[in-house]
Design an enzyme around this catalytic site. Structure first.
Site, PDB file in Angstrom:
ATOM      1  N   CYS A  68       0.836  -1.206   0.000  1.00  0.00           N
ATOM      2  CA  CYS A  68       0.000   0.000   0.000  1.00  0.00           C
ATOM      3  C   CYS A  68       0.871   1.258   0.000  1.00  0.00           C
ATOM      4  CB  CYS A  68      -0.909  -0.062   1.239  1.00  0.00           C
ATOM      5  SG  CYS A  68      -1.717   1.484   1.667  1.00  0.00           S
TER       6      CYS A  68
ATOM      7  N   CYS B 276       0.154   3.749   2.773  1.00  0.00           N
ATOM      8  CA  CYS B 276       0.632   3.188   4.043  1.00  0.00           C
ATOM      9  C   CYS B 276       2.120   3.469   4.213  1.00  0.00           C
ATOM     10  CB  CYS B 276       0.398   1.680   4.107  1.00  0.00           C
ATOM     11  SG  CYS B 276      -1.328   1.177   4.025  1.00  0.00           S
TER      12      CYS B 276
END
Length: 132
Positions: free
Chosen positions: A30, A33
């Site tokens: 991600c 993230c």
């Protein structure tokens, strides 16, 4: 390192204890993230009295499903075992720092009273619905 990893085995004991616990639900693939990780780490260093946990949703898929995490990163904040905040997405360091300070400033007796009232209201409406 100021953050700790939580797993399916350690999540519950971590978030139900006394004090403030932030949980960053993330995955290695991600992009947002990975962008949020340094911010989370930096703010964790400014608040050594709070626990900053990281939950790898790929390694703990059952827990991620149980928590109904649908978007990552998802940030959850607990204090004394009560979830006070949950939001998907990232935030800049000043906003995260402010969030931690707001949680520290809460009157937890008042929060527990509000939670009890909400739970009582749900029980009352559930009982009323079962009468029909």
């Amino acid at each position: 390192m100021a953050t700790v990893d939580v797993t399916e085995d350690t999540f519950e004991t971590t978030v139900t204890g006394e004090g403030i616990v932030l949980v960053d639900a993330w995955a290695s693939w991600c992009g947002p993230c990975r962008q949020f990780a340094p911010t989370y780490e930096k703010v964790s260093e400014d608040h050594p009295d709070a626990t900053f946990a990281k939950l790898d949703t790929e390694a703990n898929q059952s827990l991620a499903a149980a928590l109904e995490i649908q978007s990552i990163p998802t940030l959850m904040v607990f204090r004394d075992g009560i979830m006070l905040y949950r939001e998907a997405g990232t935030m800049p360091a000043p906003a995260l720092d402010d969030l931690v300070k707001q949680v520290k400033g809460l009157d937890m007796d008042d929060v527990r009273r509000q939670v009890a009232e909400q739970n009582a209201g749900r029980e009352d409406s559930g009982e009323a619905g079962s009468d029909s």
